[in-house]
Enzyme design. Structure first.
Site, PDB file in Angstrom:
ATOM      1  N   THR A   8       0.841  -1.201   0.000  1.00  0.00           N
ATOM      2  CA  THR A   8       0.000   0.000   0.000  1.00  0.00           C
ATOM      3  C   THR A   8       0.873   1.246   0.000  1.00  0.00           C
ATOM      4  OG1 THR A   8      -1.658   1.290   1.206  1.00  0.00           O
ATOM      5  CG2 THR A   8      -0.218  -0.095   2.541  1.00  0.00           C
ATOM      6  N   LYS A  13      -2.594   3.482   6.474  1.00  0.00           N
ATOM      7  CA  LYS A  13      -2.976   2.075   6.385  1.00  0.00           C
ATOM      8  C   LYS A  13      -1.770   1.200   6.712  1.00  0.00           C
ATOM      9  CE  LYS A  13      -4.825   0.978   2.331  1.00  0.00           C
ATOM     10  NZ  LYS A  13      -5.736   0.724   1.175  1.00  0.00           N
ATOM     11  N   GLU A  41      -3.124   0.405 -10.981  1.00  0.00           N
ATOM     12  CA  GLU A  41      -4.423   1.059 -11.199  1.00  0.00           C
ATOM     13  C   GLU A  41      -5.540   0.242 -10.540  1.00  0.00           C
ATOM     14  OE1 GLU A  41      -7.478   2.617 -14.615  1.00  0.00           O
ATOM     15  OE2 GLU A  41      -5.722   1.470 -15.253  1.00  0.00           O
ATOM     16  N   ASP A  70      -7.173  -3.702  -0.002  1.00  0.00           N
ATOM     17  CA  ASP A  70      -8.124  -2.726  -0.519  1.00  0.00           C
ATOM     18  C   ASP A  70      -9.224  -2.575   0.512  1.00  0.00           C
ATOM     19  OD1 ASP A  70      -8.497  -0.925  -2.740  1.00  0.00           O
ATOM     20  OD2 ASP A  70     -10.393  -1.951  -3.100  1.00  0.00           O
ATOM     21  N   TYR A 155     -12.152   8.223   6.667  1.00  0.00           N
ATOM     22  CA  TYR A 155     -13.509   8.377   7.183  1.00  0.00           C
ATOM     23  C   TYR A 155     -13.603   8.132   8.698  1.00  0.00           C
ATOM     24  CZ  TYR A 155     -14.664   8.299   2.214  1.00  0.00           C
ATOM     25  OH  TYR A 155     -14.722   8.580   0.877  1.00  0.00           O
ATOM     26  N   ASP A 156     -12.484   7.981   9.374  1.00  0.00           N
ATOM     27  CA  ASP A 156     -12.526   7.713  10.825  1.00  0.00           C
ATOM     28  C   ASP A 156     -13.339   8.755  11.609  1.00  0.00           C
ATOM     29  OD1 ASP A 156     -11.163   5.343  10.693  1.00  0.00           O
ATOM     30  OD2 ASP A 156      -9.217   6.182  11.237  1.00  0.00           O
ATOM     31  N   HIS A 181     -12.186  -3.258  10.724  1.00  0.00           N
ATOM     32  CA  HIS A 181     -12.236  -4.135   9.553  1.00  0.00           C
ATOM     33  C   HIS A 181     -10.844  -4.703   9.254  1.00  0.00           C
ATOM     34  CE1 HIS A 181     -11.238  -0.043   8.749  1.00  0.00           C
ATOM     35  NE2 HIS A 181     -11.065  -0.187   7.455  1.00  0.00           N
TER      36      HIS A 181
HETATM   37  P1  ITT Z   1      -3.424   2.108  -1.636  1.00  0.00           P
HETATM   38  O1  ITT Z   1      -4.310   1.822  -2.819  1.00  0.00           O
HETATM   39  O2  ITT Z   1      -2.025   2.439  -2.020  1.00  0.00           O
HETATM   40  O3  ITT Z   1      -3.476   0.989  -0.631  1.00  0.00           O
HETATM   41  P2  ITT Z   1      -5.455   4.058  -0.919  1.00  0.00           P
HETATM   42  O4  ITT Z   1      -5.598   5.051   0.197  1.00  0.00           O
HETATM   43  O5  ITT Z   1      -5.779   4.527  -2.313  1.00  0.00           O
HETATM   44  O6  ITT Z   1      -3.980   3.424  -0.870  1.00  0.00           O
HETATM   45  P3  ITT Z   1      -7.744   2.318  -1.065  1.00  0.00           P
HETATM   46  O7  ITT Z   1      -7.856   2.433  -2.526  1.00  0.00           O
HETATM   47  O8  ITT Z   1      -7.932   0.964  -0.439  1.00  0.00           O
HETATM   48  O9  ITT Z   1      -6.331   2.827  -0.539  1.00  0.00           O
HETATM   49  O10 ITT Z   1      -8.771   3.363  -0.441  1.00  0.00           O
HETATM   50  C1  ITT Z   1      -9.167   3.218   0.843  1.00  0.00           C
HETATM   51  C2  ITT Z   1      -9.897   4.461   1.261  1.00  0.00           C
HETATM   52  O11 ITT Z   1     -10.992   4.068   2.118  1.00  0.00           O
HETATM   53  C3  ITT Z   1      -8.990   5.326   2.124  1.00  0.00           C
HETATM   54  O12 ITT Z   1      -8.291   6.270   1.364  1.00  0.00           O
HETATM   55  C4  ITT Z   1      -9.995   5.943   3.094  1.00  0.00           C
HETATM   56  O13 ITT Z   1     -10.641   7.030   2.503  1.00  0.00           O
HETATM   57  C5  ITT Z   1     -11.012   4.818   3.277  1.00  0.00           C
HETATM   58  N1  ITT Z   1     -10.621   3.933   4.406  1.00  0.00           N
HETATM   59  C6  ITT Z   1     -10.198   2.643   4.344  1.00  0.00           C
HETATM   60  N2  ITT Z   1      -9.898   2.169   5.564  1.00  0.00           N
HETATM   61  C7  ITT Z   1     -10.128   3.177   6.421  1.00  0.00           C
HETATM   62  C8  ITT Z   1      -9.982   3.319   7.805  1.00  0.00           C
HETATM   63  O14 ITT Z   1      -9.513   2.353   8.572  1.00  0.00           O
HETATM   64  N3  ITT Z   1     -10.293   4.495   8.349  1.00  0.00           N
HETATM   65  C9  ITT Z   1     -10.761   5.506   7.595  1.00  0.00           C
HETATM   66  N4  ITT Z   1     -10.915   5.483   6.279  1.00  0.00           N
HETATM   67  C10 ITT Z   1     -10.596   4.312   5.672  1.00  0.00           C
END
Ligand code: ITT
Length: 197
Positions: A8, A13, A41, A70, A155-156, A181
């Site tokens: 990631t 994360k 992508e 993801d 979104y925390d 999660h």
């Molecule tokens: P990578 O693809 O490089 O992993 P990303 O931030 O783009 O980074 P995602 O595509 O999985 O990752 O998007 C996840 C989004 O969902 C993240 O940017 C947050 O907006 C939300 N999200 C996921 N887990 C979360 C958490 O634990 N707390 C708050 N928001 C979360």
């Protein structure tokens, strides 16, 4: 020790994943340790498709074991939106604040009992030959009326847990890492990983 790359580019994360992987006999690496790797992508229709693509692509290119992740928020009153588009809900380069504002606006006037939502996390493990396994975790809650709290990311501040009377951003990392999660998915991941290390 076997290397495991956390696939990631989201530092928050990654921080949570590193914490949740503590104690395993693995040499944990970041994708940033491999500067030549391209951006993968995210064009899948599901968390699973994206997690698998991230893990398998990076594993093939880096020649190592890779965890792809993801995640996102599914809001029932918005028919599961933003889901896989969580990071880009308010636009391709949207900030967390813009995403949260758009979410709260879209739900204006919706009473708390209809603001049910869940955070979803899918983790995939791949080696250079291909996918090894996929696990998923979810955490149920509500979209709050206004953002609260300073911890965490994304979104925390708008994800409210009625059992605690607080948002994830108010609860902080110790509690979040027990019930989130990501924590649920990691429990399953640890079990499955035993076969491969
Ligand atoms: P990578 O693809 O490089 O992993 P990303 O931030 O783009 O980074 P995602 O595509 O999985 O990752 O998007 C996840 C989004 O969902 C993240 O940017 C947050 O907006 C939300 N999200 C996921 N887990 C979360 C958490 O634990 N707390 C708050 N928001 C979360």
């Amino acid at each position: 020790m076997k290397k495991l790359i956390i696939g990631t580019r989201n530092p928050k994360k990654r921080e949570e994943l590193v914490k949740l992987l503590e104690g395993l006999p693995l040499d944990i690496r970041s994708i940033e340790d491999y500067p030549g790797l391209p951006e993968v992508e995210e064009d899948g229709k599901t968390f699973r498709e994206n997690a698998v693509k991230k893990a398998a692509t990076i594993a093939r290119l880096a020649g190592e074991l890779v965890m792809g992740e993801d995640s996102g928020l599914e809001v029932d009153a918005l028919n599961g939106v933003p889901g896989v588009r969580s990071a880009r809900y308010a636009g391709e380069k949207a900030t967390y604040e813009e995403n949260n504002r758009k979410r709260l606006k879209a739900m204006e006037g919706t009473p708390l009992e209809r603001r049910t939502a869940r955070f979803c996390c899918t983790l995939a493990l791949a080696n250079p030959e291909g996918l090894l396994f996929v696990v998923e975790g979810q955490c149920e809650g509500f979209v709050s009326q206004e953002p609260k709290g300073e911890h965490g990311f994304g979104y925390d501040p708008v994800f409210y847990l009625p059992d605690y009377g607080k948002t994830f951003a108010e609860l902080g990392p110790t509690v979040k890492n027990q019930i989130s999660h990501r924590a649920q998915a990691l429990k399953k991941f640890r079990e499955r990983l035993k076969q491969f290390i």
